[in-house]
Design a protein around this motif. Structure first.
Motif, PDB file in Angstrom:
ATOM      1  N   SER A 245       0.810  -1.222   0.000  1.00  0.00           N
ATOM      2  CA  SER A 245       0.000   0.000   0.000  1.00  0.00           C
ATOM      3  C   SER A 245       0.844   1.273   0.000  1.00  0.00           C
ATOM      4  O   SER A 245       0.295   2.369   0.081  1.00  0.00           O
ATOM      5  N   GLY A 246       2.156   1.134  -0.100  1.00  0.00           N
ATOM      6  CA  GLY A 246       2.999   2.321  -0.267  1.00  0.00           C
ATOM      7  C   GLY A 246       3.167   3.128   1.009  1.00  0.00           C
ATOM      8  O   GLY A 246       2.617   2.799   2.057  1.00  0.00           O
ATOM      9  N   ALA A 247       3.938   4.181   0.902  1.00  0.00           N
ATOM     10  CA  ALA A 247       4.180   5.058   2.050  1.00  0.00           C
ATOM     11  C   ALA A 247       3.668   6.435   1.678  1.00  0.00           C
ATOM     12  O   ALA A 247       4.421   7.360   1.457  1.00  0.00           O
ATOM     13  N   GLY A 248       2.340   6.536   1.591  1.00  0.00           N
ATOM     14  CA  GLY A 248       1.797   7.759   1.012  1.00  0.00           C
ATOM     15  C   GLY A 248       1.214   8.753   1.990  1.00  0.00           C
ATOM     16  O   GLY A 248       0.282   9.469   1.664  1.00  0.00           O
ATOM     17  N   PHE A 249       1.730   8.836   3.194  1.00  0.00           N
ATOM     18  CA  PHE A 249       1.149   9.742   4.183  1.00  0.00           C
ATOM     19  C   PHE A 249       2.075  10.951   4.315  1.00  0.00           C
ATOM     20  O   PHE A 249       3.189  10.837   4.804  1.00  0.00           O
ATOM     21  N   PRO A 250       1.637  12.116   3.824  1.00  0.00           N
ATOM     22  CA  PRO A 250       2.575  13.236   3.703  1.00  0.00           C
ATOM     23  C   PRO A 250       2.948  13.876   5.044  1.00  0.00           C
ATOM     24  O   PRO A 250       2.114  13.981   5.938  1.00  0.00           O
ATOM     25  N   MET A 251       4.179  14.301   5.150  1.00  0.00           N
ATOM     26  CA  MET A 251       4.618  14.995   6.368  1.00  0.00           C
ATOM     27  C   MET A 251       4.635  16.503   6.119  1.00  0.00           C
ATOM     28  O   MET A 251       4.849  16.962   5.002  1.00  0.00           O
TER      29      MET A 251
END
Ligand SMILES: Cc1cc2nc3c(=O)[nH]c(=O)nc-3n(C[C@H](O)[C@H](O)[C@H](O)COP(=O)(O)OP(=O)(O)OC[C@H]3O[C@@H](n4cnc5c(N)ncnc54)[C@H](O)[C@@H]3O)c2cc1C
Ligand SMILES: Cc1cc2nc3c(=O)[nH]c(=O)nc-3n(C[C@H](O)[C@H](O)[C@H](O)COP(=O)(O)OP(=O)(O)OC[C@H]3O[C@@H](n4cnc5c(N)ncnc54)[C@H](O)[C@@H]3O)c2cc1C
Ligand code: FES
Lengths: 476, 282
Positions: A245-251
């Protein structure tokens, strides 16, 4: 070096240049920057290959594309066959030929590279894949090696990791369903990497190929909400699940003013532009801020992509604000170069401290402070520190935060018993993708954090192998 | 594609659609929303699940025509047609207490999302007081449906053309003054209405939940378009919400962020009206 070599570089020494759109022109359009080799270019480049007895290029490729063999086919002018050869190990050659950091991988191992420029393996890969797609038409050669197929596998996420795992399992004869949260399959390939580096039609046709292998794709399916991971197995008849599911949580930076209108995460900016085609607004419905002066904060490939998109949306000035120096800039040298040619201005050794806004809540400036580099830190890079009293304001109306992403907590939270790392990524064995739950495997960015397309594909391949082994085990 | 089984006009510019989506219907819980897209060029817009029926395999959405997408949906999509994309259920479900005294408030088109919450509250054995309000009689929706799941029910209009002539905050305040045993208030509607409800309950110290209609893109926590300050911290409305503590939400920031694209929204509508670009299914 002999006299002759000095005067006129022999074809052995330098690679065929990649034809490119003129920087001035391309900085204002979304068409592909690199135009691709002609047949003549490809033949000339392939002729440079030394056909080493002990080739060292292939080991540099995380999915071990049979490089010597495919290049040999290019030499013979068998372009479609060369593409087929690559596809034995890599279902996405047209993508990888465009976006892989070859200079760190296969080309880094090329023997030719010890004295001259390495063989342009990526450009050849791109050429044969494009050739096959455009000229020869798609020939489906599903290699169903064994009929395993009363078993079903669910793949969560349709980025390169999920697509690869799904296609490998389909080839082995499994019934595979790919669940994708967005309305379009492809992951970062469709929502993140811009059209001018990776045309979406190419991703589409790679996805069609994978569908042709029998993979069912369900878009609009947010796992963790629509179905739980365990429910996929208990209620929906899947025998195994692969999570990519990827690492798509923006910082964000957590500085004042970050919620002003005109501040974007790189993910939002790129998703609006790429997935939603906001650059074609109002022909397409999704709007995007077309900033006159744009600051992009960060120094990776994502920052460079954002800056180049902002330029193409018509900005007068696009600044890349990065707190270290050019040397530490993590983006690929080639992309930094492209960006510079297109007029992106590098504001190195600067760090944002506040985003300023006007009365209506729109960005009116980016307050920054100058940095200096001190001693190397744990990562070996010199640690930047602030120069007291060096604050200044960059005149911008749009700010894009490209400072990294984390794991989206959705699937972890919704799946009791699935062990996570302390940074929130899914804990999975590197060699197999096995997680803490039986039958559940994971790989790609959701396990490693943001990495590369090819690394995610490698993880997908390894997981497909171990899922196959898992499903072939006799069970009570 | 998701088939539209039924279309009904509830009031001036407010429509209810029943859409075939069995998996969403089975997974949905009160307080969650869906994101839909009409066609290949369409925007992704979030709408609260106004009702769901797992047995029938349907979800209902109720929306007000406010811009390009909602106008096109109302004008061009009828029963028998289909939505290109429908993703959900998204967001965290409402927290449903057990055996408490609860006031649920719906304002304008916000009356619709209150229904499944009130129903779940009532099913869990809570005492449910419903207050719904809108500007004028012609905009009143779902009155009977909501009344059927409330123990006590109050209707208001700003202009007094239906029910009591008042804002929803008036009966809210009176109820809180009369009864000290109210445990929870849930208020859904336009930003200012939720803000005033939260202001009304604050002196009474009654927990107040609001549902935020931030601008969204993916609705899964991937982009941060929906960020909003709550208790001094930035939250993602789609992933951390859409329900938040009304006493901690920065409503001014919500209003400001909702104005982020006013010019483009006008342009989109003009373009839609002017062009032959209508991808009408009719
Ligand atoms: C702007 C940008 C540029 C990049 N450029 C390059 C480059 O040039 N070269 C390179 O090698 N790498 C590049 N990368 C990195 C590379 O794209 C990633 O490492 C790679 O895509 C990771 O693949 P993945 O399969 O793990 O996940 P992703 O590609 O992130 O795909 C994950 C998919 O899972 C879906 N998903 C998430 N949650 C759920 C859920 N709950 N249910 C269902 N589906 C879900 C997502 O919507 C997404 O489609 C870039 C990344 C970005 C953001
Ligand atoms: C969780 C959630 C639940 C919602 N539930 C409902 C509902 O049940 N019924 C209903 O009528 N409306 C609901 N909304 C609001 C609805 O999404 C917007 O009215 C719709 O997107 C407007 O689209 P448009 O193209 O017609 O109008 P536009 O012209 O695009 O915009 C008109 C107004 O809608 C707001 N808006 C625009 N784009 C978005 C977007 N992508 N996301 C959210 N708001 C936007 C803008 O602030 C603007 O004021 C909800 C919003 C959220 C976030
Ligand atoms: S809508 Fe993208 S993170 Fe909430």
């Amino acid at each position: 070096m002999s006299e002759i070599e000095k005067r006129a570089p022999s074809p052995k020494q330098s690679r065929r240049p990649m034809p490119e759109q003129d920087p001035k022109r391309r900085a204002r359009n979304f068409e592909e920057v690199a135009l691709g080799y002609s047949e003549e270019d490809a033949l000339a480049e392939a002729a440079r290959c030394l056909s080493c007895r002990k080739p060292t290029c292939q080991a540099g490729c995380p999915v071990e594309v049979p490089i010597p063999e495919f290049v040999a086919l290019v030499k013979e002018g068998k372009f479609a066959e060369a593409s087929q050869k690559i596809k034995e190990n890599n279902a996405l050659p047209a993508v990888c030929g465009r976006v892989c950091p070859q200079e760190k991988q296969c080309e880094n191992g090329c023997v030719l590279g010890k004295r001259f420029e390495p063989l342009a393996i990526g450009r050849l890969e791109r050429f044969v894949a494009d050739y096959e797609r455009e000229q020869a038409g798609r020939q489906l050669t599903p290699r169903v090696s064994r009929l395993a197929s009363n078993k079903k596998v669910a793949v969560v996420g349709s980025g390169p990791g999920g697509l690869t795992c799904a296609s490998d399992l389909a080839r082995l004869g499994y019934a595979v369903t790919l669940f994708e949260a967005l309305h379009e399959p492809g992951g970062v390939l469709v929502y993140g990497i811009p059209e001018f580096r990776l045309p979406k039609d190419i991703v589409k046709s790679e996805v069609e190929y994978i569908k042709g292998l029998g993979v069912e794709i369900r878009t609009d399916a947010v796992i963790g909400h629509l179905f739980g991971v365990k429910e996929l197995m208990s209620d929906h008849g899947y025998d195994a699940v692969f999570i990519a599911s990827g690492a798509g949580f923006p910082m964000f930076m957590n500085i004042p003013g970050e919620n002003l209108n005109g501040v974007y995460s790189a993910n939002e900016f790129l998703t609006r532009a790429n997935l939603m085609k906001a650059y074609l607004f109002p022909e397409y419905d999704t709007p995007i801020a077309r900033g006159k002066n744009v600051a992009v904060v960060g120094g990776g490939n994502v920052a460079i992509d954002s800056a180049r998109v902002a330029m193409r949306l018509g900005a007068e000035h696009v600044y890349l604000v990065y707190r270290r120096s050019l040397e530490e800039l993590p983006a690929r040298a080639e992309e930094v170069h492209h960006a510079g040619d297109e007029g992106i201005e590098f504001k190195l050794l600067n760090n944002p401290i506040e985003i300023l806004g006007d009365d209506s809540g729109r960005v009116s400036g980016l307050s920054c402070i100058t940095m200096e580099l001190g001693e190397p830190d744990a990562s070996g890079r010199r640690r930047p520190f602030e120069v007291v009293g060096s604050e200044f304001v960059l005149d911008v109306d749009t700010v894009i935060m490209a400072i990294g992403t984390r794991a989206n907590p959705l699937i972890g939270n919704a799946t009791p018993g699935l062990n996570l790392t302390d940074r929130g990524y899914i804990a999975a064995a590197e060699a197999t993708g096995q997680t803490s739950l039986p039958g559940v495997f994971a790989g790609g960015d959701i396990v490693t954090g943001s990495a590369t397309v090819i690394a995610a594909m490698g993880a997908g391949k390894r997981a497909a192998k171990s899922i196959d082994a898992y499903l072939q085990q006799p069970r009570p | 594609m998701f088939s539209i089984l039924k279309k009904e006009q509830l009031a001036d510019g407010i429509y209810q659609y029943t859409v075939e989506a069995p998996d969403i219907a089975r997974a949905a819980q009160a307080g969650q929303f869906v994101i839909l897209r009409l066609d290949e060029r369409g925007e992704r817009i979030p709408l609260t699940i106004a009702d769901f029926d797992a047995a029938a395999g349907t979800v209902d959405i109720v929306f007000q025509v406010v811009g390009k997408t909602t106008e096109e949906l109302a004008a061009c999509y009828d029963a028998g047609g289909a939505l290109l994309d429908l993703a959900g259920p998204l967001g965290r479900p409402s927290h449903i207490p057990v055996g408490k005294n609860v006031i649920v408030i719906g304002g304008g088109v916000g009356i619709a999302p209150v229904y499944p919450i009130a129903r779940a509250m009532r099913d869990a054995g809570n005492h449910v007081i419903g207050i719904i309000g809108c500007r004028t009689k012609d905009l009143m929706i779902m009155e009977d449906k909501l009344a059927s799941v409330c123990d006590k029910f109050i209707t208001t209009t700003d202009d007094g053309t239906w029910g009591r002539c008042a804002l929803v905050t008036e009966p809210l305040k009176e109820t809180l003054e009369k009864r000290q045993d109210i445990d929870l208030v849930v208020a859904i509607g336009p930003g200012p209405m939720m803000k005033f409800c939260a202001d009304t309950t604050r002196p009474f110290g009654v927990k107040t939940v609001v549902s935020l209609n931030c601008i969204m893109v993916d609705g899964t926590g991937m982009c941060g378009a929906c960020r909003i300050e709550v208790a001094g911290e930035t939250k993602f409305a789609c992933a951390d919400g859409p329900e938040f503590d009304g006493h901690a939400v920065n409503f001014d920031q919500l209003a400001m962020r909702l104005r982020g694209y006013v010019e483009q929204e006008r342009l989109a509508l003009d373009h839609y009206h002017g062009g032959e670009a209508c991808q009408c299914q009719k």
